[in-house]
Write a protein that holds these residues in place. Sequence first.
Motif, PDB file in Angstrom:
ATOM      1  N   CYS A 181       0.826  -1.204   0.000  1.00 39.27           N
ATOM      2  CA  CYS A 181       0.000   0.000   0.000  1.00 39.27           C
ATOM      3  C   CYS A 181       0.865   1.261   0.000  1.00 39.27           C
ATOM      4  O   CYS A 181       2.077   1.212   0.223  1.00 39.27           O
ATOM      5  CB  CYS A 181      -0.934  -0.004   1.207  1.00 39.27           C
ATOM      6  N   GLY A 182       0.208   2.399  -0.240  1.00 40.06           N
ATOM      7  CA  GLY A 182       0.927   3.662  -0.312  1.00 40.06           C
ATOM      8  C   GLY A 182       1.597   4.044   0.985  1.00 40.06           C
ATOM      9  O   GLY A 182       2.699   4.603   0.987  1.00 40.06           O
ATOM     10  N   ARG A 183       0.946   3.728   2.122  1.00 42.24           N
ATOM     11  CA  ARG A 183       1.539   4.083   3.404  1.00 42.24           C
ATOM     12  C   ARG A 183       2.843   3.320   3.634  1.00 42.24           C
ATOM     13  O   ARG A 183       3.822   3.892   4.121  1.00 42.24           O
ATOM     14  CB  ARG A 183       0.550   3.793   4.536  1.00 42.24           C
ATOM     15  N   CYS A 184       2.873   2.039   3.265  1.00 44.33           N
ATOM     16  CA  CYS A 184       4.095   1.249   3.459  1.00 44.33           C
ATOM     17  C   CYS A 184       5.178   1.650   2.459  1.00 44.33           C
ATOM     18  O   CYS A 184       6.364   1.493   2.744  1.00 44.33           O
ATOM     19  CB  CYS A 184       3.779  -0.242   3.325  1.00 44.33           C
ATOM     20  N   LEU A 185       4.780   2.133   1.284  1.00 41.46           N
ATOM     21  CA  LEU A 185       5.770   2.638   0.342  1.00 41.46           C
ATOM     22  C   LEU A 185       6.389   3.946   0.843  1.00 41.46           C
ATOM     23  O   LEU A 185       7.591   4.184   0.678  1.00 41.46           O
ATOM     24  CB  LEU A 185       5.124   2.865  -1.024  1.00 41.46           C
ATOM     25  N   LYS A 186       5.569   4.768   1.465  1.00 42.31           N
ATOM     26  CA  LYS A 186       6.053   6.057   1.963  1.00 42.31           C
ATOM     27  C   LYS A 186       6.865   5.891   3.239  1.00 42.31           C
ATOM     28  O   LYS A 186       7.918   6.540   3.399  1.00 42.31           O
ATOM     29  CB  LYS A 186       4.862   6.986   2.215  1.00 42.31           C
ATOM     30  N   ARG A 187       6.387   5.038   4.152  1.00 42.64           N
ATOM     31  CA  ARG A 187       7.068   4.820   5.423  1.00 42.64           C
ATOM     32  C   ARG A 187       7.097   3.310   5.701  1.00 42.64           C
ATOM     33  O   ARG A 187       6.302   2.788   6.478  1.00 42.64           O
ATOM     34  CB  ARG A 187       6.354   5.554   6.545  1.00 42.64           C
ATOM     35  N   PRO A 188       8.010   2.580   5.053  1.00 41.04           N
ATOM     36  CA  PRO A 188       8.015   1.110   5.180  1.00 41.04           C
ATOM     37  C   PRO A 188       8.376   0.664   6.594  1.00 41.04           C
ATOM     38  O   PRO A 188       9.243   1.252   7.234  1.00 41.04           O
ATOM     39  CB  PRO A 188       9.085   0.667   4.176  1.00 41.04           C
ATOM     40  N   PRO A 189       7.706  -0.366   7.088  1.00 39.66           N
ATOM     41  CA  PRO A 189       8.065  -0.910   8.403  1.00 39.66           C
ATOM     42  C   PRO A 189       9.397  -1.636   8.341  1.00 39.66           C
ATOM     43  O   PRO A 189       9.903  -1.960   7.264  1.00 39.66           O
ATOM     44  CB  PRO A 189       6.909  -1.878   8.703  1.00 39.66           C
ATOM     45  N   GLN A 190       9.958  -1.914   9.501  1.00 39.69           N
ATOM     46  CA  GLN A 190      11.253  -2.579   9.573  1.00 39.69           C
ATOM     47  C   GLN A 190      11.164  -4.045   9.160  1.00 39.69           C
ATOM     48  O   GLN A 190      12.152  -4.623   8.723  1.00 39.69           O
ATOM     49  CB  GLN A 190      11.813  -2.476  11.000  1.00 39.69           C
ATOM     50  N   TRP A 191       9.985  -4.662   9.297  1.00 34.46           N
ATOM     51  CA  TRP A 191       9.832  -6.051   8.883  1.00 34.46           C
ATOM     52  C   TRP A 191       9.469  -6.113   7.401  1.00 34.46           C
ATOM     53  O   TRP A 191       9.022  -5.134   6.798  1.00 34.46           O
ATOM     54  CB  TRP A 191       8.763  -6.748   9.722  1.00 34.46           C
ATOM     55  N   GLN A 192       9.654  -7.296   6.818  1.00 35.57           N
ATOM     56  CA  GLN A 192       9.384  -7.480   5.397  1.00 35.57           C
ATOM     57  C   GLN A 192       7.940  -7.908   5.136  1.00 35.57           C
ATOM     58  O   GLN A 192       7.270  -7.341   4.284  1.00 35.57           O
ATOM     59  CB  GLN A 192      10.343  -8.523   4.805  1.00 35.57           C
ATOM     60  N   ARG A 193       7.474  -8.925   5.851  1.00 33.74           N
ATOM     61  CA  ARG A 193       6.125  -9.443   5.643  1.00 33.74           C
ATOM     62  C   ARG A 193       5.422  -9.567   6.979  1.00 33.74           C
ATOM     63  O   ARG A 193       6.036  -9.867   8.000  1.00 33.74           O
ATOM     64  CB  ARG A 193       6.157 -10.806   4.954  1.00 33.74           C
ATOM     65  N   LEU A 194       4.131  -9.357   6.933  1.00 35.73           N
ATOM     66  CA  LEU A 194       3.297  -9.485   8.128  1.00 35.73           C
ATOM     67  C   LEU A 194       2.139 -10.411   7.820  1.00 35.73           C
ATOM     68  O   LEU A 194       1.513 -10.298   6.759  1.00 35.73           O
ATOM     69  CB  LEU A 194       2.771  -8.118   8.567  1.00 35.73           C
ATOM     70  N   LEU A 195       1.860 -11.325   8.748  1.00 35.18           N
ATOM     71  CA  LEU A 195       0.688 -12.195   8.638  1.00 35.18           C
ATOM     72  C   LEU A 195      -0.212 -11.937   9.828  1.00 35.18           C
ATOM     73  O   LEU A 195       0.217 -12.078  10.987  1.00 35.18           O
ATOM     74  CB  LEU A 195       1.089 -13.668   8.601  1.00 35.18           C
TER      75      LEU A 195
END
Length: 288
Positions: A98-112
Amino acid sequence: ARATWENRSHPASVAPVRAWGPNRQEPTILLRTLYQDVRRAAAPVLARVRDRALPQSCLLCGDAGPEAICEPCASSLPRVGADACPRCQLASVHGQVCGRCLKRPPQWQRLLAPWSYAFPFDAALLAAKYRHAFAVYRWAAEDALDGHAWPFARGATLLPVPLAPERLQARGYNQALLIAREFARRFADADLHVDNNAVVRIRETDVQQRLNWIERRRNVRGAFAATRSLAGESVLLVDDVLTTGATLNELARVALAAGAAQVDALVLARVQPLRRRERTVKFNRAVT
């Protein structure tokens, strides 16, 4: 004459008889193998006897059944859609980042996050966390992937979110550790191992529920520290609920600083963020 009689009674040509052959461990190996075979064969029968003799009631509707949450209730729980963002598990387009993760990506790669933190699953998680309904965690580990294979790296190190010593002493257990153990048991073929001591909480923090989203990030900053190197390891962070992601984000940062090759995250439920008007009412400003 005496020597002749002794020779006849104990002839030198007769070797002592071994009851179990040359390998002294044969009885133990045979018994262990027999026990494992009998246990596997009897497990379904014993499970049916247990369910009939000691039936448990569904945590949500109260009907008797073999699981902590019965099948009708399980099918009605709010699941996160398959088209959710793979990094934050919020609504996205065609399952893309999503746009929010593109703008401010979290430190983890994938979330379930299999479920949304909404009625009635929120009640089940609260019962597990505060009223010792730990059967919910075992049920969740069985039902989370809906029959699909383990989606993360094989041989991953599961890191439950650590509690402060004072809070752990007051509660008596860490719910994130219980969840991690259940997933490691359920997906034993993925060679998962739980490390409860690789990262520790080095200072007490305020309860996150009392804080807005900005204050949550400040609250957990510098709250964790690694106790060993995680060089080359695939790390999976485990918690029960994700709200803003501030805690998991800080924990992921520490794991990466300790040398982890990849950091992913697993939670049972994802809180859907408040809308702008709702945030304004709750926090007196539209914080993000």
